[in-house]
Design a protein around this motif. Structure first.
Motif, PDB file in Angstrom:
ATOM      1  N   LEU A   1      11.642  -9.348  20.013  1.00  0.00           N
ATOM      2  CA  LEU A   1      10.616 -10.380  19.950  1.00  0.00           C
ATOM      3  C   LEU A   1      10.427 -10.868  18.522  1.00  0.00           C
ATOM      4  O   LEU A   1      10.295 -12.079  18.270  1.00  0.00           O
ATOM      5  CB  LEU A   1       9.298  -9.823  20.495  1.00  0.00           C
ATOM      6  N   PHE A   2      10.448  -9.947  17.559  1.00  0.00           N
ATOM      7  CA  PHE A   2      10.281 -10.331  16.163  1.00  0.00           C
ATOM      8  C   PHE A   2      11.450 -11.193  15.697  1.00  0.00           C
ATOM      9  O   PHE A   2      11.268 -12.204  15.013  1.00  0.00           O
ATOM     10  CB  PHE A   2      10.166  -9.080  15.292  1.00  0.00           C
ATOM     11  N   SER A   3      12.680 -10.805  16.100  1.00  0.00           N
ATOM     12  CA  SER A   3      13.859 -11.583  15.737  1.00  0.00           C
ATOM     13  C   SER A   3      13.805 -12.969  16.370  1.00  0.00           C
ATOM     14  O   SER A   3      14.144 -13.974  15.736  1.00  0.00           O
ATOM     15  CB  SER A   3      15.127 -10.851  16.180  1.00  0.00           C
ATOM     16  N   TYR A   4      13.369 -13.038  17.613  1.00  0.00           N
ATOM     17  CA  TYR A   4      13.288 -14.325  18.313  1.00  0.00           C
ATOM     18  C   TYR A   4      12.260 -15.242  17.653  1.00  0.00           C
ATOM     19  O   TYR A   4      12.510 -16.435  17.442  1.00  0.00           O
ATOM     20  CB  TYR A   4      12.909 -14.090  19.770  1.00  0.00           C
ATOM     21  N   LEU A   5      11.108 -14.694  17.294  1.00  0.00           N
ATOM     22  CA  LEU A   5      10.057 -15.507  16.682  1.00  0.00           C
ATOM     23  C   LEU A   5      10.474 -16.012  15.305  1.00  0.00           C
ATOM     24  O   LEU A   5      10.192 -17.166  14.945  1.00  0.00           O
ATOM     25  CB  LEU A   5       8.760 -14.694  16.582  1.00  0.00           C
ATOM     26  N   THR A   6      11.155 -15.172  14.527  1.00  0.00           N
ATOM     27  CA  THR A   6      11.595 -15.627  13.207  1.00  0.00           C
ATOM     28  C   THR A   6      12.655 -16.713  13.325  1.00  0.00           C
ATOM     29  O   THR A   6      12.733 -17.614  12.492  1.00  0.00           O
ATOM     30  CB  THR A   6      12.168 -14.457  12.385  1.00  0.00           C
ATOM     31  N   HIS A   7      13.466 -16.633  14.397  1.00  0.00           N
ATOM     32  CA  HIS A   7      14.503 -17.654  14.583  1.00  0.00           C
ATOM     33  C   HIS A   7      13.908 -18.983  15.059  1.00  0.00           C
ATOM     34  O   HIS A   7      14.301 -20.051  14.594  1.00  0.00           O
ATOM     35  CB  HIS A   7      15.541 -17.164  15.580  1.00  0.00           C
ATOM     36  N   ARG A   8      12.962 -18.912  15.990  1.00  0.00           N
ATOM     37  CA  ARG A   8      12.410 -20.127  16.581  1.00  0.00           C
ATOM     38  C   ARG A   8      11.371 -20.794  15.694  1.00  0.00           C
ATOM     39  O   ARG A   8      11.306 -22.034  15.619  1.00  0.00           O
ATOM     40  CB  ARG A   8      11.777 -19.799  17.942  1.00  0.00           C
ATOM     41  N   PHE A   9      10.543 -20.005  15.027  1.00  0.00           N
ATOM     42  CA  PHE A   9       9.395 -20.582  14.327  1.00  0.00           C
ATOM     43  C   PHE A   9       9.388 -20.311  12.824  1.00  0.00           C
ATOM     44  O   PHE A   9       8.516 -20.815  12.123  1.00  0.00           O
ATOM     45  CB  PHE A   9       8.088 -20.048  14.936  1.00  0.00           C
ATOM     46  N   GLY A  10      10.333 -19.509  12.337  1.00  0.00           N
ATOM     47  CA  GLY A  10      10.299 -19.179  10.913  1.00  0.00           C
ATOM     48  C   GLY A  10      11.532 -19.616  10.162  1.00  0.00           C
ATOM     49  O   GLY A  10      11.883 -19.031   9.132  1.00  0.00           O
ATOM     50  N   ARG A  11      12.212 -20.645  10.663  1.00  0.00           N
ATOM     51  CA  ARG A  11      13.451 -21.088  10.014  1.00  0.00           C
ATOM     52  C   ARG A  11      13.222 -21.546   8.580  1.00  0.00           C
ATOM     53  O   ARG A  11      14.073 -21.371   7.717  1.00  0.00           O
ATOM     54  CB  ARG A  11      14.075 -22.231  10.824  1.00  0.00           C
TER      55      ARG A  11
END
Length: 331
Positions: free
Chosen positions: A272-282
């Motif tokens: 979940l942390f990896s997904y959130l950084t990819h989607r919203f933390g680019r």
């Protein structure tokens, strides 16, 4: 025309960005983790032991479940399925990852890249499905203990595992097919340590909306549905545990689920942390951090799962101690 020639032609002719292309490459160059090229060799000291631990730990669990007839029960058969999936997931990534980190950038054939893409995502979907099946198994064991042996049988577990494998193959197969339809790419270099779907799609020339939408839909359909199913199962477990008359009975019932809860957290929290950084933390999280997290996400659960079950599951722990006795030397 190779990529450098196309790039020179683009500068001379003033062509638009989309014309700076090359035909589908025969292989891709994996560079590893951007920004850490000079020091990423040291990361082998982290990922190498994780892979060895995943192989030895999960291999030991498989061996114990296979040899001990007393462990030929639904719960342990699901555990063996999880261990086999962990070995496959770690092996689909770790050898290439360690080669890139230790030896530097390496070429991967186009077909091998698509194959790795398929196996990584399929095994992740399989692992998520097995965790859901284990949650349902625990819900029946705690909620309806008197009917457990008739409701959860080895045959039904086998059918469930087969269904999960077929589902993983069916829903992930479009990934490489959606990439294979493209004939032109902007470059041959993938700034990643393995052939992740989105890392390859970033190089594609053409409309990638279908790839992006399918990737998002797959994440929601697989992880989202499985998480909801797991949450529902543990809601039933909590309701059943609270109905027990004594505190000791409630603690014992909850103890049967503790290992599974730890495994769920080890799989979904980093993901979940990896997904959130990819989607919203680019724009706020460095790409090197995101890629590092994605590699940790794929290797951490396979390394931790056998330790969790080996330490917290009494039957597994006792069998392992019988195989690997630790006796104090007498002087």
């Amino acid at each position: 025309m190779d990529y450098r020639t196309a790039r020179t032609h683009h500068k001379m002719a003033g062509a638009p960005q989309s014309n700076c292309t090359s035909p589908r490459p025969s292989s891709f160059l994996l560079t590893g983790i951007p920004g850490l090229v000079g020091t990423q060799g040291w990361l082998t000291l982290v990922f190498g032991p994780m892979y060895v631990l995943a192989l030895l730990g999960n291999g030991s669990l498989l061996g114990v479940v296979q040899v001990e007839s007393a462990l030929h029960q639904p719960m342990f058969l699901l555990l063996a399925t999880l261990a086999a999936t962990d070995i496959g997931l770690a092996t689909s990534v770790a050898p290439g990852l360690l080669a890139v980190l230790w030896l530097g950038p390496r070429w991967m054939p186009y077909a091998a890249c698509l194959a790795q893409m398929f196996f990584v995502h399929a095994l992740m979907a399989m692992e998520s499905g097995v965790l859901l099946a284990m949650a349902c198994d625990r819900a029946v064991a705690v909620g309806r203990p008197l009917h457990y042996s008739s409701l959860v049988t080895k045959a039904r577990v086998g059918y469930a595992v087969l269904a999960l494998a077929l589902k993983a193959v069916a829903i992930v197969a479009p990934f490489p097919l959606l990439v294979a339809r493209f004939e032109h790419f902007r470059a041959k270099t993938i700034h990643h340590a393995y052939c992740a779907h989105m890392a390859v799609v970033e190089l594609v020339v053409g409309n990638t909306r279908a790839n992006n939408l399918y990737g998002l839909a797959l994440s929601l359909a697989v992880s989202g549905v499985d998480i909801l199913g797991i949450a529902g199962s543990y809601g039933l477990i909590a309701h059943a545990v609270l109905q027990l008359p004594t505190r000791e009975a409630r603690a014992k019932a909850f103890g049967t689920c503790s290992s599974h809860i730890c495994v769920i957290l080890a799989f979904y929290v980093p993901g979940l942390f990896s997904y959130l950084t990819h989607r919203f933390g680019r724009h706020t999280v460095p790409k090197s951090v995101h890629i590092l997290l994605s590699n940790i996400y794929l290797l951490l659960p396979p390394a931790l799962n056998p330790l969790i079950y080996g330490v917290r599951t009494k039957q597994i722990r006792e069998r392992l101690l019988e195989i690997f006795p630790f006796k104090k030397k007498q002087f």
